[in-house]
Design an enzyme around this catalytic site. Structure first.
Site, mmCIF file in Angstrom:
data_model
loop_
_atom_site.group_PDB
_atom_site.id
_atom_site.type_symbol
_atom_site.label_atom_id
_atom_site.label_comp_id
_atom_site.label_asym_id
_atom_site.label_seq_id
_atom_site.Cartn_x
_atom_site.Cartn_y
_atom_site.Cartn_z
ATOM 1 N N CYS A 96 0.838 -1.214 0.000
ATOM 2 C CA CYS A 96 0.000 0.000 0.000
ATOM 3 C C CYS A 96 0.865 1.253 0.000
ATOM 4 C CB CYS A 96 -0.894 0.029 1.238
ATOM 5 S SG CYS A 96 -2.060 -1.316 1.337
HETATM 6 C C1 BEZ Z 1 0.527 -4.600 1.824
HETATM 7 O O1 BEZ Z 1 0.017 -3.545 1.481
HETATM 8 O O2 BEZ Z 1 1.729 -4.743 1.798
HETATM 9 C C2 BEZ Z 1 -0.331 -5.768 2.237
HETATM 10 C C3 BEZ Z 1 -1.532 -5.552 2.871
HETATM 11 C C4 BEZ Z 1 -2.289 -6.634 3.273
HETATM 12 C C5 BEZ Z 1 -1.845 -7.920 3.036
HETATM 13 C C6 BEZ Z 1 -0.649 -8.123 2.355
HETATM 14 C C7 BEZ Z 1 0.132 -7.032 1.968
#
Ligand code: BEZ
Length: 211
Positions: A45
């Site tokens: 994210c």
């Molecule tokens: C991420 O944004 O890195 C992420 C968020 C939820 C699960 C896996 C990765």
């Protein structure tokens, strides 16, 4: 029920990092992107919000307003924006909705129990000036989105809204377009004065009309 292309998207009022937003009013006459994130302070994210921040001018040039949503509260978003700006060398200039009660996430069906029961998936909604849904994408949490592709689709959507063309596979702004099947052969010269070529009766190309 899931939103379908052509539906008027649900309106809502939400707290964001840039104050309260009434969604339809905030969109005004613009195009819009609403995109969701599983959670603050997560690695994928962080790169996505940074990428969107660096592409903000490209969306603005196309008259597209950008709005992110994540289920964490406002204080968390503010701390996270600091991290995003620091690690991605950018300035997040678009608002992020704080959605701790999942009002927006539920309204747009962003919580998928089969994937994650307490986070949103990576949804993207592209909304036209008529407030209708033009594109929706759903990615798993483990895969970061390709924002160049979102920009490419917006170029196609804005072009095909004005001209009787469609865009072929892997099309990019500036490349030849397909004349829509609804256009009859006698209509072609007047509608496409730049010329056209016929590969099959149903497959007719023309230079991009607005380039
Ligand atoms: C991420 O944004 O890195 C992420 C968020 C939820 C699960 C896996 C990765």
């Amino acid at each position: 029920m899931a939103l379908r292309l052509g539906d008027v998207v649900p309106d809502f009022t939400a707290e964001t990092t840039q104050g309260t937003i009434k969604f339809h009013e905030w969109l005004g006459e613009s195009w819009g992107i609403l995109f969701s994130h599983p959670k603050d302070f997560t690695p994928v994210c962080t790169t996505e919000l940074g990428t969107m921040a660096k592409m903000a001018d490209a969306f603005k040039q196309r008259n597209v307003k950008v709005l992110a949503v994540s289920v964490d509260p406002l204080d968390s978003h503010k701390g996270w924006i600091h991290d995003i700006n620091e690690t991605q060398q950018c300035t997040v200039s678009y608002p992020i909705i704080a959605d701790p009660d999942r009002k927006v996430a539920n309204l747009y069906d962003m919580i998928h129990p089969n994937a994650l029961d307490n986070m949103t998936v990576r949804s993207v909604f592209v909304i036209g000036p008529d407030k209708k849904l033009k594109l929706s994408l759903t990615y798993p949490a483990s895969t970061g989105r390709n924002f160049d592709e979102i920009l490419r689709v917006i170029d196609s959507l804005q072009l095909t809204a004005k001209y009787k063309v469609a865009t072929p596979a892997n099309w990019k702004d500036g490349e030849d377009c397909i004349i829509t099947p609804a256009v009859t052969d006698p209509e072609v010269p007047a509608l496409f004065p730049k010329g056209h070529r016929v590969i099959k009766p149903y497959l007719r190309y023309t230079p991009q009309p607005n380039r």
